[in-house]
Write a protein that holds these residues in place. Structure first.
Motif, mmCIF file in Angstrom:
data_model
loop_
_atom_site.group_PDB
_atom_site.id
_atom_site.type_symbol
_atom_site.label_atom_id
_atom_site.label_comp_id
_atom_site.label_asym_id
_atom_site.label_seq_id
_atom_site.Cartn_x
_atom_site.Cartn_y
_atom_site.Cartn_z
ATOM 1 N N GLN A 10 26.449 15.970 -32.410
ATOM 2 C CA GLN A 10 26.814 17.072 -31.528
ATOM 3 C C GLN A 10 27.197 16.562 -30.140
ATOM 4 O OE1 GLN A 10 23.478 19.756 -31.519
ATOM 5 N NE2 GLN A 10 23.906 20.566 -33.564
ATOM 6 N N ILE A 11 26.578 15.459 -29.727
ATOM 7 C CA ILE A 11 26.883 14.879 -28.416
ATOM 8 C C ILE A 11 28.232 14.183 -28.439
ATOM 9 C CG2 ILE A 11 26.134 13.195 -26.681
ATOM 10 C CD1 ILE A 11 23.265 13.709 -27.587
ATOM 11 N N GLY A 12 28.486 13.397 -29.493
ATOM 12 C CA GLY A 12 29.748 12.668 -29.564
ATOM 13 C C GLY A 12 29.840 11.822 -30.822
ATOM 14 N N GLN A 13 31.067 11.413 -31.166
ATOM 15 C CA GLN A 13 31.299 10.622 -32.366
ATOM 16 C C GLN A 13 30.598 9.273 -32.301
ATOM 17 O OE1 GLN A 13 32.653 11.584 -35.098
ATOM 18 N NE2 GLN A 13 32.987 9.669 -36.231
ATOM 19 N N GLN A 14 30.709 8.602 -31.162
ATOM 20 C CA GLN A 14 30.084 7.285 -31.023
ATOM 21 C C GLN A 14 28.571 7.376 -31.173
ATOM 22 O OE1 GLN A 14 29.699 5.266 -27.090
ATOM 23 N NE2 GLN A 14 30.962 3.663 -27.996
ATOM 24 N N GLU A 15 27.979 8.362 -30.534
ATOM 25 C CA GLU A 15 26.527 8.534 -30.627
ATOM 26 C C GLU A 15 26.099 8.786 -32.076
ATOM 27 O OE1 GLU A 15 28.467 9.872 -28.476
ATOM 28 O OE2 GLU A 15 27.642 9.737 -26.442
ATOM 29 N N GLY A 16 26.871 9.619 -32.777
ATOM 30 C CA GLY A 16 26.535 9.931 -34.157
ATOM 31 C C GLY A 16 26.653 8.737 -35.082
ATOM 32 N N VAL A 17 27.709 7.947 -34.894
ATOM 33 C CA VAL A 17 27.915 6.765 -35.737
ATOM 34 C C VAL A 17 26.779 5.768 -35.554
ATOM 35 C CG1 VAL A 17 29.364 4.716 -36.052
ATOM 36 C CG2 VAL A 17 30.414 6.979 -35.897
ATOM 37 N N VAL A 18 26.434 5.492 -34.308
ATOM 38 C CA VAL A 18 25.361 4.534 -34.026
ATOM 39 C C VAL A 18 24.030 5.058 -34.555
ATOM 40 C CG1 VAL A 18 24.030 3.414 -32.198
ATOM 41 C CG2 VAL A 18 26.514 3.539 -32.028
ATOM 42 N N SER A 19 23.791 6.348 -34.385
ATOM 43 C CA SER A 19 22.552 6.941 -34.881
ATOM 44 C C SER A 19 22.468 6.830 -36.400
ATOM 45 C CB SER A 19 22.468 8.410 -34.455
ATOM 46 O OG SER A 19 21.260 8.984 -34.879
ATOM 47 N N SER A 20 23.580 7.079 -37.098
ATOM 48 C CA SER A 20 23.606 6.957 -38.557
ATOM 49 C C SER A 20 23.250 5.545 -38.993
ATOM 50 C CB SER A 20 24.999 7.317 -39.087
ATOM 51 O OG SER A 20 25.336 8.642 -38.781
ATOM 52 N N LEU A 21 23.873 4.567 -38.352
ATOM 53 C CA LEU A 21 23.622 3.173 -38.712
ATOM 54 C C LEU A 21 22.163 2.791 -38.473
ATOM 55 C CD1 LEU A 21 24.771 0.381 -39.569
ATOM 56 C CD2 LEU A 21 25.077 -0.077 -37.130
ATOM 57 N N VAL A 22 21.662 3.114 -37.294
ATOM 58 C CA VAL A 22 20.287 2.751 -36.950
ATOM 59 C C VAL A 22 19.298 3.442 -37.880
ATOM 60 C CG1 VAL A 22 18.509 2.967 -35.166
ATOM 61 C CG2 VAL A 22 20.806 2.216 -34.546
ATOM 62 N N MET A 23 19.553 4.709 -38.208
ATOM 63 C CA MET A 23 18.675 5.440 -39.120
ATOM 64 C C MET A 23 18.583 4.741 -40.476
ATOM 65 S SD MET A 23 19.134 9.307 -40.626
ATOM 66 C CE MET A 23 20.666 8.839 -41.467
ATOM 67 N N MET A 24 19.739 4.334 -41.013
ATOM 68 C CA MET A 24 19.741 3.680 -42.324
ATOM 69 C C MET A 24 19.107 2.292 -42.261
ATOM 70 S SD MET A 24 23.341 4.863 -44.062
ATOM 71 C CE MET A 24 24.382 4.335 -42.694
ATOM 72 N N LEU A 25 19.425 1.529 -41.230
ATOM 73 C CA LEU A 25 18.851 0.191 -41.107
ATOM 74 C C LEU A 25 17.340 0.244 -40.917
ATOM 75 C CD1 LEU A 25 21.463 -1.697 -38.874
ATOM 76 C CD2 LEU A 25 21.089 -1.911 -41.337
#
Length: 231
Positions: free
Chosen positions: A197-212
């Motif tokens: 919701q904040i931004g594409q970059q924030e969402g992408v990084v959050s997705s990666l960190v969540m999975m890792l």
């Protein structure tokens, strides 16, 4: 036949309540109306009022839980599409995931011990900061109870999503990568939804960190159990 009809009705009602809840949240974005908060409350009230047993309710709803796995893996699509962001920040993200995993596990367990909570709760809290499919996979080697693990994961996600923005503002974090990493590491799926919701970059990084973070925790679960409880 009656049990099948009840369980099928529960599936339909669950989906309808979630859909209506999303419509309400899209119009009035308050913490109470978040689907992760309101939908479970309504479903619990429904089960209590109608005296439907948990076994009847979950009988044909188990596939909804199974869908958590594919839904989590779907976060890999935007990560792949924005791989350049990951390449630029791979070292800081890797260090952050390892640090976040260790801090989450150690702080959760030792705070539970400080409050003299039972060992079953300590073990269940150890994996609270990763998304549900990974948390349930890590719960077995750690010795946590699946029901408690699922509850703690939801509470952690909702709380992190609710206070994340305020916390970032308070400690003056402005970089999108840092915000995304914080949401993904601390509040998994719910935080990742907020990050998008904040931004594409924030969402992408959050997705990666969540999975890792989930993968790291699952792989280290036997070690965590041995070190924290001297099994």
């Amino acid at each position: 036949m009656r049990d099948f009809a009840i369980s099928l009705l529960c599936v339909v009602v669950t989906i309808c309540i979630y859909y209506l809840n999303k419509r309400l949240y899209a119009r009035w974005r308050t913490l109470l109306l978040m689907p992760l908060v309101m939908t479970p409350l309504v479903l619990v009230a429904m089960i209590v009022i109608t005296h439907i047993t948990w076994q009847d309710y979950i009988a044909d709803n188990h596939w909804l839980l199974w869908l958590l796995g594919p839904a989590t893996l779907a976060f890999a699509v935007p990560v792949y599409e924005n791989i350049e962001i990951i390449k630029r920040h791979w070292l800081s993200l890797s260090a952050g995931v390892i640090t976040a995993t260790l801090v989450s596990v150690v702080s959760s367990v030792w705070l539970a011990r400080l409050l003299m909570l039972p060992e079953s709760i300590q073990r269940s809290l150890a994996v609270r900061s990763i998304t549900t499919p990974f948390a349930l996979a890590a719960a077995k080697p750690v010795g946590g109870q699946p029901d408690l693990v699922a509850l703690f994961v939801v509470i952690t996600g909702v709380f992190g999503m609710a206070v994340g923005d305020l916390l970032f503002l308070r400690i003056a974090i402005k970089q999108g990568v840092a915000k995304g990493a914080g949401f993904g590491a601390a509040s998994h799926g719910a935080g990742t939804a907020r990050a998008y919701q904040i931004g594409q970059q924030e969402g992408v990084v959050s997705s990666l960190v969540m999975m890792l973070a989930g993968v790291v925790t699952v792989l280290l679960a036997p070690v965590i159990s041995h070190v924290m409880w001297r099994v």
